[in-house]
Design an enzyme around this catalytic site. Sequence first.
Site, PDB file in Angstrom:
ATOM      1  N   LEU A 133      -9.144  -8.004 -13.356  1.00 54.50           N
ATOM      2  CA  LEU A 133     -10.579  -7.715 -13.293  1.00 54.50           C
ATOM      3  C   LEU A 133     -11.208  -8.062 -14.641  1.00 54.50           C
ATOM      4  O   LEU A 133     -10.638  -7.752 -15.699  1.00 54.50           O
ATOM      5  CB  LEU A 133     -10.791  -6.241 -12.956  1.00 54.50           C
ATOM      6  CG  LEU A 133     -10.321  -5.860 -11.543  1.00 54.50           C
ATOM      7  CD1 LEU A 133     -10.099  -4.358 -11.422  1.00 54.50           C
ATOM      8  CD2 LEU A 133     -11.324  -6.345 -10.494  1.00 54.50           C
ATOM      9  N   GLY A 185       0.777  -1.233   0.000  1.00 56.03           N
ATOM     10  CA  GLY A 185       0.000   0.000   0.000  1.00 56.03           C
ATOM     11  C   GLY A 185       0.811   1.287   0.000  1.00 56.03           C
ATOM     12  O   GLY A 185       0.316   2.339   0.436  1.00 56.03           O
ATOM     13  N   MET A 193      -3.501  -6.890  -7.358  1.00 59.24           N
ATOM     14  CA  MET A 193      -2.854  -7.916  -8.157  1.00 59.24           C
ATOM     15  C   MET A 193      -3.824  -8.959  -8.720  1.00 59.24           C
ATOM     16  O   MET A 193      -3.416 -10.059  -9.068  1.00 59.24           O
ATOM     17  CB  MET A 193      -1.735  -8.589  -7.337  1.00 59.24           C
ATOM     18  CG  MET A 193      -0.697  -7.612  -6.806  1.00 59.24           C
ATOM     19  SD  MET A 193       0.012  -6.500  -8.065  1.00 59.24           S
ATOM     20  CE  MET A 193       1.289  -7.569  -8.710  1.00 59.24           C
ATOM     21  N   LEU A 219      -4.833  -6.499 -20.662  1.00 52.72           N
ATOM     22  CA  LEU A 219      -3.984  -6.405 -19.468  1.00 52.72           C
ATOM     23  C   LEU A 219      -2.857  -5.374 -19.661  1.00 52.72           C
ATOM     24  O   LEU A 219      -2.042  -5.508 -20.580  1.00 52.72           O
ATOM     25  CB  LEU A 219      -3.375  -7.780 -19.145  1.00 52.72           C
ATOM     26  CG  LEU A 219      -2.451  -7.802 -17.919  1.00 52.72           C
ATOM     27  CD1 LEU A 219      -3.227  -7.595 -16.633  1.00 52.72           C
ATOM     28  CD2 LEU A 219      -1.643  -9.093 -17.865  1.00 52.72           C
ATOM     29  N   ASP A 220      -2.840  -4.381 -18.776  1.00 44.76           N
ATOM     30  CA  ASP A 220      -1.818  -3.333 -18.796  1.00 44.76           C
ATOM     31  C   ASP A 220      -1.726  -2.644 -20.163  1.00 44.76           C
ATOM     32  O   ASP A 220      -0.666  -2.141 -20.541  1.00 44.76           O
ATOM     33  CB  ASP A 220      -0.447  -3.905 -18.383  1.00 44.76           C
ATOM     34  CG  ASP A 220      -0.466  -4.458 -16.967  1.00 44.76           C
ATOM     35  OD1 ASP A 220      -1.202  -3.916 -16.126  1.00 44.76           O
ATOM     36  OD2 ASP A 220       0.253  -5.443 -16.706  1.00 44.76           O
ATOM     37  N   ASN A 228      -4.833   2.590 -13.143  1.00 45.37           N
ATOM     38  CA  ASN A 228      -3.864   1.651 -12.574  1.00 45.37           C
ATOM     39  C   ASN A 228      -2.476   2.270 -12.639  1.00 45.37           C
ATOM     40  O   ASN A 228      -2.187   3.064 -13.533  1.00 45.37           O
ATOM     41  CB  ASN A 228      -3.878   0.351 -13.386  1.00 45.37           C
ATOM     42  CG  ASN A 228      -2.927  -0.687 -12.839  1.00 45.37           C
ATOM     43  OD1 ASN A 228      -2.833  -0.882 -11.619  1.00 45.37           O
ATOM     44  ND2 ASN A 228      -2.204  -1.373 -13.714  1.00 45.37           N
ATOM     45  N   HIS A 282       1.442   0.960 -12.993  1.00 46.32           N
ATOM     46  CA  HIS A 282       2.180  -0.252 -13.373  1.00 46.32           C
ATOM     47  C   HIS A 282       3.681   0.046 -13.358  1.00 46.32           C
ATOM     48  O   HIS A 282       4.113   1.080 -13.874  1.00 46.32           O
ATOM     49  CB  HIS A 282       1.735  -0.715 -14.763  1.00 46.32           C
ATOM     50  CG  HIS A 282       2.433  -1.962 -15.194  1.00 46.32           C
ATOM     51  ND1 HIS A 282       2.054  -3.210 -14.737  1.00 46.32           N
ATOM     52  CD2 HIS A 282       3.511  -2.159 -15.984  1.00 46.32           C
ATOM     53  CE1 HIS A 282       2.863  -4.120 -15.247  1.00 46.32           C
ATOM     54  NE2 HIS A 282       3.755  -3.507 -16.009  1.00 46.32           N
TER      55      HIS A 282
HETATM   56  C1  GAR Z   1       3.771  -1.165  -7.180  1.00 45.89           C
HETATM   57  O1  GAR Z   1       5.076  -1.176  -7.671  1.00 45.89           O
HETATM   58  C2  GAR Z   1       2.773  -1.173  -8.326  1.00 45.89           C
HETATM   59  O2  GAR Z   1       3.205  -0.426  -9.430  1.00 45.89           O
HETATM   60  C3  GAR Z   1       2.711  -2.634  -8.656  1.00 45.89           C
HETATM   61  O3  GAR Z   1       2.739  -3.287  -7.425  1.00 45.89           O
HETATM   62  C4  GAR Z   1       3.448  -2.480  -6.477  1.00 45.89           C
HETATM   63  C5  GAR Z   1       2.533  -2.270  -5.293  1.00 45.89           C
HETATM   64  O4  GAR Z   1       3.205  -1.586  -4.273  1.00 45.89           O
HETATM   65  N1  GAR Z   1       1.549  -2.947  -9.393  1.00 45.89           N
HETATM   66  C6  GAR Z   1       1.489  -3.936 -10.272  1.00 45.89           C
HETATM   67  O5  GAR Z   1       2.420  -4.663 -10.529  1.00 45.89           O
HETATM   68  C7  GAR Z   1       0.137  -4.079 -10.960  1.00 45.89           C
HETATM   69  N2  GAR Z   1       0.192  -5.107 -11.928  1.00 45.89           N
HETATM   70  P1  GAR Z   1       2.390  -0.841  -3.161  1.00 45.89           P
HETATM   71  O6  GAR Z   1       1.389  -1.864  -2.595  1.00 45.89           O
HETATM   72  O7  GAR Z   1       3.429  -0.476  -2.148  1.00 45.89           O
HETATM   73  O8  GAR Z   1       1.709   0.341  -3.760  1.00 45.89           O
END
Ligand code: GAR
Length: 209
Positions: A97, A16, A94, A148-149, A111, A113
């Site tokens: 959806l 988070g 993660m 996706l992405d 989102n 990424h």
């Molecule tokens: C972040 O680096 C975000 O960009 C990535 O997960 C991490 C979450 O960190 N998201 C993805 O990979 C989405 N596919 P956080 O919980 O500390 O924000």
Amino acid sequence: MSISALRAVVLISGRGSNLQSLIDAVRDGRLALDIRAVISNVPGAAGLRRAEAAGIESLALDHREFSLREDFDSALARRVDERRAELVLLAGFMRILGPAFVSRYDGRLMNIHPSLLPAFPGLDTHRRALEAGVAVHGATVHFVTPRLDGGPIIVQAAVEVRPGDTPEALAARVLVEEHRIYPLAVKWFTEGRLSIRDGRVFRDGRPVR
Ligand code: GAR
């Protein structure tokens, strides 16, 4: 929180830290956002405690309690709608959806990424970037579409790859940029400055790339 702040729900799965960057931006008066709830598909996710510490409603919706993806998505949408969210923010969420959820929030589902999309969609982006030998890596904020992405890009930030970088070292530098650009993209949205036309994002009427 001003009464006119845009209502949002943030979806997380873990630590988070991106959620925290949004909370901090609201607290510092940089972002007029009313985060109505933080929802995690992983019970006990650390990010839920960040929400609680900020006085934001936090709840877990464990995807393992649903045998069908669509049922999880519907339960999630119900919780989002109950909070009358105008914007849905994925912050380290993660789960993929499904198309019904994505189209329900078309144009108001964002989102972050950890790569310079369209390079390295999916998981494990930092290791893959190092293995590919790229000189530049980074992060992307985009609107979510069923691919996706693959949705329209709002903003990106680049980070130089350094000799001897490890995935962890690179991830840490990218994360600093994530924390900068996500609140920025959300701010533009709250100010009504973003639009999507033909799969491209325009800011103040000009294409962002
Ligand atoms: C972040 O680096 C975000 O960009 C990535 O997960 C991490 C979450 O960190 N998201 C993805 O990979 C989405 N596919 P956080 O919980 O500390 O924000």
